[in-house]
Design a protein around this motif. Structure first.
Motif, PDB file in Angstrom:
ATOM      1  N   LEU A 190      10.129   0.592  -6.955  1.00  0.00           N
ATOM      2  CA  LEU A 190      11.422   1.241  -6.704  1.00  0.00           C
ATOM      3  C   LEU A 190      12.200   1.191  -8.003  1.00  0.00           C
ATOM      4  O   LEU A 190      12.291   0.132  -8.634  1.00  0.00           O
ATOM      5  CB  LEU A 190      12.201   0.516  -5.602  1.00  0.00           C
ATOM      6  CG  LEU A 190      11.593   0.531  -4.201  1.00  0.00           C
ATOM      7  CD1 LEU A 190      12.480  -0.234  -3.226  1.00  0.00           C
ATOM      8  CD2 LEU A 190      11.379   1.957  -3.706  1.00  0.00           C
ATOM      9  N   ASP A 191      12.749   2.319  -8.405  1.00  0.00           N
ATOM     10  CA  ASP A 191      13.451   2.392  -9.681  1.00  0.00           C
ATOM     11  C   ASP A 191      14.910   2.773  -9.422  1.00  0.00           C
ATOM     12  O   ASP A 191      15.187   3.857  -8.904  1.00  0.00           O
ATOM     13  CB  ASP A 191      12.753   3.437 -10.564  1.00  0.00           C
ATOM     14  CG  ASP A 191      13.273   3.380 -11.981  1.00  0.00           C
ATOM     15  OD1 ASP A 191      13.344   2.274 -12.545  1.00  0.00           O
ATOM     16  OD2 ASP A 191      13.636   4.441 -12.516  1.00  0.00           O
ATOM     17  N   TRP A 201      10.622   6.241  -6.794  1.00  0.00           N
ATOM     18  CA  TRP A 201       9.593   5.406  -6.163  1.00  0.00           C
ATOM     19  C   TRP A 201       8.216   5.687  -6.749  1.00  0.00           C
ATOM     20  O   TRP A 201       7.943   6.774  -7.258  1.00  0.00           O
ATOM     21  CB  TRP A 201       9.552   5.630  -4.644  1.00  0.00           C
ATOM     22  CG  TRP A 201       9.231   7.040  -4.246  1.00  0.00           C
ATOM     23  CD1 TRP A 201       7.997   7.609  -4.138  1.00  0.00           C
ATOM     24  CD2 TRP A 201      10.182   8.071  -3.917  1.00  0.00           C
ATOM     25  NE1 TRP A 201       8.113   8.926  -3.753  1.00  0.00           N
ATOM     26  CE2 TRP A 201       9.444   9.235  -3.615  1.00  0.00           C
ATOM     27  CE3 TRP A 201      11.572   8.122  -3.845  1.00  0.00           C
ATOM     28  CZ2 TRP A 201      10.046  10.434  -3.254  1.00  0.00           C
ATOM     29  CZ3 TRP A 201      12.177   9.323  -3.490  1.00  0.00           C
ATOM     30  CH2 TRP A 201      11.419  10.457  -3.189  1.00  0.00           C
ATOM     31  N   VAL A 202       7.374   4.666  -6.675  1.00  0.00           N
ATOM     32  CA  VAL A 202       5.955   4.795  -7.022  1.00  0.00           C
ATOM     33  C   VAL A 202       5.190   4.237  -5.833  1.00  0.00           C
ATOM     34  O   VAL A 202       5.300   3.050  -5.523  1.00  0.00           O
ATOM     35  CB  VAL A 202       5.613   3.971  -8.291  1.00  0.00           C
ATOM     36  CG1 VAL A 202       4.131   4.081  -8.608  1.00  0.00           C
ATOM     37  CG2 VAL A 202       6.454   4.425  -9.470  1.00  0.00           C
ATOM     38  N   VAL A 213      11.607  11.002  -6.713  1.00  0.00           N
ATOM     39  CA  VAL A 213      12.983  10.573  -6.898  1.00  0.00           C
ATOM     40  C   VAL A 213      13.834  11.347  -5.893  1.00  0.00           C
ATOM     41  O   VAL A 213      13.525  12.489  -5.562  1.00  0.00           O
ATOM     42  CB  VAL A 213      13.405  10.818  -8.368  1.00  0.00           C
ATOM     43  CG1 VAL A 213      13.396  12.281  -8.727  1.00  0.00           C
ATOM     44  CG2 VAL A 213      14.726  10.205  -8.690  1.00  0.00           C
ATOM     45  N   GLY A 214      14.857  10.687  -5.360  1.00  0.00           N
ATOM     46  CA  GLY A 214      15.695  11.380  -4.383  1.00  0.00           C
ATOM     47  C   GLY A 214      17.122  10.894  -4.478  1.00  0.00           C
ATOM     48  O   GLY A 214      17.398   9.829  -5.041  1.00  0.00           O
ATOM     49  N   GLY A 215      18.026  11.696  -3.927  1.00  0.00           N
ATOM     50  CA  GLY A 215      19.431  11.305  -3.955  1.00  0.00           C
ATOM     51  C   GLY A 215      20.278  12.341  -3.253  1.00  0.00           C
ATOM     52  O   GLY A 215      19.755  13.308  -2.686  1.00  0.00           O
ATOM     53  N   VAL A 230      11.827   7.823 -14.227  1.00  0.00           N
ATOM     54  CA  VAL A 230      11.016   6.914 -13.398  1.00  0.00           C
ATOM     55  C   VAL A 230       9.643   6.724 -14.049  1.00  0.00           C
ATOM     56  O   VAL A 230       9.141   5.599 -14.173  1.00  0.00           O
ATOM     57  CB  VAL A 230      10.841   7.477 -11.961  1.00  0.00           C
ATOM     58  CG1 VAL A 230       9.896   6.603 -11.145  1.00  0.00           C
ATOM     59  CG2 VAL A 230      12.181   7.584 -11.261  1.00  0.00           C
ATOM     60  N   LEU A 231       9.045   7.843 -14.495  1.00  0.00           N
ATOM     61  CA  LEU A 231       7.724   7.747 -15.140  1.00  0.00           C
ATOM     62  C   LEU A 231       7.797   6.816 -16.347  1.00  0.00           C
ATOM     63  O   LEU A 231       6.927   5.976 -16.560  1.00  0.00           O
ATOM     64  CB  LEU A 231       7.252   9.133 -15.603  1.00  0.00           C
ATOM     65  CG  LEU A 231       6.892  10.148 -14.522  1.00  0.00           C
ATOM     66  CD1 LEU A 231       6.455  11.461 -15.161  1.00  0.00           C
ATOM     67  CD2 LEU A 231       5.777   9.636 -13.617  1.00  0.00           C
ATOM     68  N   LYS A 232       8.894   6.961 -17.104  1.00  0.00           N
ATOM     69  CA  LYS A 232       9.032   6.158 -18.323  1.00  0.00           C
ATOM     70  C   LYS A 232       9.222   4.688 -17.961  1.00  0.00           C
ATOM     71  O   LYS A 232       8.541   3.808 -18.488  1.00  0.00           O
ATOM     72  CB  LYS A 232      10.235   6.682 -19.122  1.00  0.00           C
ATOM     73  CG  LYS A 232      10.425   6.019 -20.446  1.00  0.00           C
ATOM     74  CD  LYS A 232      11.225   6.925 -21.389  1.00  0.00           C
ATOM     75  CE  LYS A 232      11.267   6.293 -22.758  1.00  0.00           C
ATOM     76  NZ  LYS A 232      12.572   5.778 -23.092  1.00  0.00           N
TER      77      LYS A 232
END
Ligand SMILES: Cc1cc2nc3c(=O)[nH]c(=O)nc-3n(C[C@H](O)[C@H](O)[C@H](O)COP(=O)(O)OP(=O)(O)OC[C@H]3O[C@@H](n4cnc5c(N)ncnc54)[C@H](O)[C@@H]3O)c2cc1C
Length: 381
Positions: A190-191, A201-202, A213-215, A230-232
């Motif tokens: 979780l990021d 998320w992963v 990713v969400g929001g 997130v990937l980074k």
């Protein structure tokens, strides 16, 4: 031409529609399940089935479970992180085409007629029946159910769910090198802190990772950059990304009608997504299970009145959505504090795990905050 008459037509063969079909068919109700896509269909979704959701399915999902998650690696703004483990399973990871197919097949085995590639374009409700028009057919039933997701055609034509709160999630399937994949064995990521009020998320899927990713909808322009962040932050930039897609996350507010004469809505169509986590499958399934006995009784009594269903959702699901809305607000304003609290307090971490397992609810957590639960209520206004 008008075709065979059914007791109930259900639009949408996701978890909500397939569960309702199954629950009605085993009560002896004739059900037609109409699905817009060719089945089995892919749905942009992280595919996390919490233990809480799995327990209410009444179905063994082991055949479609790709990974069982027992731990979480949480990162904050890409530079702080912690990993915590729990001694029991938290989430079962699935691919939605495989998971939903299992539910549809169970419904078919119970006697539901399923037609895929057949979108409901328009519905017409009269005093005795409902007509559902697709591109080539007009089908008729006594009750119509909208389980057709966040952009429900049934809700639109029934005049329901106008102005529902929307979030947005963006999700892709990502192939990574073997040594990177094994790091996520039984572990999800979780990021936090990249998108205000949202998170990345992963989710491990055995041979690849579902990353997203969400929001809230107001953050929609930040989703793409949030996704890259997130990937980074999870060191997954070298992965090969496929099926990058976005989808709405609808959240109902108290008092929004989810039924009218001869018509009701389930799952995403009824806006039953958890505003804190984005989890929607549990409430999709539960709403179907709450609707089935009400529909059955209405058919037996030849009554078009489905209000009892809305009352049941208001009693069981809405207190959870309302409490989650309060926590979501806290998380939006103070993501760093939330990160620090879970990192530093094992009791809180274990409470989160019990939430995922259905051994605790948002409401039970709120009650334990006595005498500060009033503050919690203020957050939900
Ligand atoms: C990026 C993202 C990640 C998510 N991750 C998770 C997660 O990890 N865990 C979780 O619990 N929830 C998650 N959710 C939420 C979850 O995907 C939904 O809440 C869940 O799919 C709702 O189920 P449903 O049956 O109500 O609707 P859906 O699964 O959306 O099914 C609706 C069905 O109706 C069909 N349909 C649409 N229009 C018509 C029409 N006119 N006629 C006939 N059929 C129609 C669609 O093709 C679809 O098959 C996520 C959502 C997003 C966007």
């Amino acid at each position: 031409a008008t075709e065979r008459f059914y007791d109930v037509i259900v639009a949408g063969a996701g978890p909500a529609g397939a569960t309702l079909g199954y629950e009605l068919a085993r009560r002896g109700v004739s059900v037609l399940l109409l699905e817009k896509e060719k089945l089995p269909r892919y749905k942009p979704c992280a595919g996390g089935i919490t233990v809480k959701a799995a327990n209410c399915l009444g179905l063994d999902i082991a055949p479609v479970t790709r990974s069982v998650v027992r731990g979480v690696r949480v990162t904050y703004k890409g530079h702080r992180s912690f990993t915590k483990w729990y001694d029991k399973p938290l989430i079962f990871m699935v691919m939605r085409d495989e998971f939903d197919d299992l539910l549809v097949r169970r419904a078919q085995e119970a006697g539901v007629t399923v037609i895929d590639n057949e979108a409901v374009c328009r519905i017409e409700i009269s005093s005795q029946t409902v007509k559902a028009a697709t591109a080539g057919k007009t089908l008729e039933s006594r009750i119509i159910v909208g389980a057709d997701g966040a952009r429900s055609a049934v809700a639109r034509d029934a005049g329901l769910m106008r102005g529902v709160d929307l979030g947005m999630g963006m999700e892709a399937e990502t192939s990574v090198a073997g040594e990177k994949l094994v790091q996520w064995d039984s572990l999800m990521g979780l990021d936090l802190g990249q998108i205000r009020g949202g998170y990345g998320w992963v989710f491990p899927k055995k041979d690849h990772l579902s990353i997203g990713v969400g929001g809230p909808l107001r953050q929609v322009r930040r989703l793409r950059s949030g996704y890259r962040a997130v990937l980074k932050s999870c060191d997954l930039e070298t992965g090969s990304v496929s099926r990058l897609r976005s989808h709405y996350l609808p959240v109902r507010r108290k008092g929004m009608a989810i039924q009218s004469k001869r018509c009701l809505l389930l799952g995403d169509a009824a806006g039953l997504v958890d505003p804190l986590t984005g989890e929607g499958i549990h409430h999709a399934v539960r709403s179907a299970q709450l609707a089935a006995p009400v529909i059955h009784r209405c058919l037996q009594a030849d009554s078009p009145d489905l209000r009892e269903y809305e009352d049941a959702v208001d009693r069981e699901i809405m207190p959870e959505l309302t409490a989650a809305r309060g926590l979501a607000r806290l998380f939006t304003w103070f993501p760093g504090l939330c990160f620090g609290l879970v990192e530093g307090h094992d009791r809180l971490w274990r409470a989160c795990c019990r939430l995922l397992r259905g051994e605790e609810t948002y409401v039970s957590i709120k009650q334990r905050l006595y005498p500060f639960e009033g503050l919690f209520d203020l957050l939900t206004i």
